[in-house]
Design an enzyme around this catalytic site. Sequence first.
Site, PDB file in Angstrom:
ATOM      1  N   HIS A  10     -10.468  -5.984   4.776  1.00  0.00           N
ATOM      2  CA  HIS A  10     -11.463  -4.742   4.188  1.00  0.00           C
ATOM      3  C   HIS A  10     -13.018  -5.261   4.692  1.00  0.00           C
ATOM      4  O   HIS A  10     -13.265  -6.309   4.713  1.00  0.00           O
ATOM      5  CB  HIS A  10     -11.371  -5.064   2.772  1.00  0.00           C
ATOM      6  CG  HIS A  10     -12.426  -3.792   2.048  1.00  0.00           C
ATOM      7  ND1 HIS A  10     -11.715  -2.658   2.046  1.00  0.00           N
ATOM      8  CD2 HIS A  10     -13.391  -3.984   1.220  1.00  0.00           C
ATOM      9  CE1 HIS A  10     -12.818  -1.775   1.375  1.00  0.00           C
ATOM     10  NE2 HIS A  10     -13.733  -2.643   0.996  1.00  0.00           N
ATOM     11  N   ALA A  26      -0.810  -4.664  -6.145  1.00  0.00           N
ATOM     12  CA  ALA A  26      -0.610  -3.332  -6.607  1.00  0.00           C
ATOM     13  C   ALA A  26      -1.939  -2.603  -6.600  1.00  0.00           C
ATOM     14  O   ALA A  26      -2.147  -1.411  -6.558  1.00  0.00           O
ATOM     15  CB  ALA A  26       0.205  -3.270  -7.797  1.00  0.00           C
ATOM     16  N   ARG A  46       6.671   9.787  -2.118  1.00  0.00           N
ATOM     17  CA  ARG A  46       5.752   8.548  -1.883  1.00  0.00           C
ATOM     18  C   ARG A  46       6.638   7.332  -2.081  1.00  0.00           C
ATOM     19  O   ARG A  46       7.032   6.373  -1.171  1.00  0.00           O
ATOM     20  CB  ARG A  46       4.537   8.423  -2.932  1.00  0.00           C
ATOM     21  CG  ARG A  46       3.938   7.515  -2.466  1.00  0.00           C
ATOM     22  CD  ARG A  46       2.745   7.829  -1.237  1.00  0.00           C
ATOM     23  NE  ARG A  46       1.905   6.538  -1.016  1.00  0.00           N
ATOM     24  CZ  ARG A  46       0.612   6.682  -0.291  1.00  0.00           C
ATOM     25  NH1 ARG A  46       0.208   7.912  -0.169  1.00  0.00           N
ATOM     26  NH2 ARG A  46       0.100   5.641  -0.280  1.00  0.00           N
TER      27      ARG A  46
HETATM   28  C1  GRF Z   1     -11.330  -2.047   9.878  1.00  0.00           C
HETATM   29  O1  GRF Z   1     -12.560  -2.398   9.646  1.00  0.00           O
HETATM   30  C2  GRF Z   1     -10.624  -2.240   8.664  1.00  0.00           C
HETATM   31  O2  GRF Z   1     -10.949  -3.216   7.762  1.00  0.00           O
HETATM   32  C3  GRF Z   1     -10.602  -0.858   8.131  1.00  0.00           C
HETATM   33  O3  GRF Z   1     -10.570  -0.206   9.178  1.00  0.00           O
HETATM   34  C4  GRF Z   1     -10.902  -0.773  10.396  1.00  0.00           C
HETATM   35  C5  GRF Z   1      -9.876  -0.551  11.356  1.00  0.00           C
HETATM   36  O4  GRF Z   1     -10.216  -1.078  12.642  1.00  0.00           O
HETATM   37  N1  GRF Z   1      -9.694  -0.672   7.096  1.00  0.00           N
HETATM   38  P1  GRF Z   1      -9.281  -1.162  13.779  1.00  0.00           P
HETATM   39  O5  GRF Z   1      -8.195   0.055  13.759  1.00  0.00           O
HETATM   40  O6  GRF Z   1      -8.519  -2.503  13.831  1.00  0.00           O
HETATM   41  O7  GRF Z   1      -9.908  -1.005  15.075  1.00  0.00           O
END
Ligand code: GRF
Length: 195
Positions: free
Chosen positions: A102, A135, A58
């Site tokens: 998010h 992080a 990773r």
């Molecule tokens: C978004 O809601 C993002 O916050 C989450 O997954 C979705 C991705 O959507 N992590 P996209 O690929 O930009 O359409």
Amino acid sequence: MSGSGTNLQALLDACASPDFGAEVVAVGADRDAIQGLTRASDAGIETFVRKVKDFGSREEWDAALAESVAAYEPDLVVSAGFMKLVGETFLDRFGGKTLNTHPALLPSFPGMHGARDALDYGVKVTGATLFIVDAGVDTGMIVDQVSVPVEDDDTEETLHERIKVVERSMLVESVGRIAREGYTVDGRRVRFGRA
Ligand code: GRF
């Protein structure tokens, strides 16, 4: 990235206007054959893919990702639907200028299923959060948030789709403001504008 790239598309569309103040210099992903990469190529943007499984560890993947991003000398890195946590090497280079969105009102419901977890918990209001990646898992300093009411008949899909509508405008507006105005940090409080 691993969704359908709609956040990326919103940014690409916004960047097409010279007044926006930002341009997308490259798009990177951790898997190939995804819509986001097609969206980027269609917009004439360079792309690269760094898959975890192609590296011995990773950490090696993280270093390669950091190296690939660094080659484009970005002022800002936007993790638009990129569902992998970056590591120490990446954060050493791009900490403080990597943003992520998010689909929940952090610090509630961090992790992979923000919309589902909020729905299952029974909250009446959720939303989206733009934050500066650190992080932790969705623990970074908050740049912006928008709220979305939860409807009685919502499913994870309908709720997440409504969140994504406001998430995209929040992302575009904040990236534009950061490009044009910069931002300052005081403790955990982030404000647009230079000090
Ligand atoms: C978004 O809601 C993002 O916050 C989450 O997954 C979705 C991705 O959507 N992590 P996209 O690929 O930009 O359409």
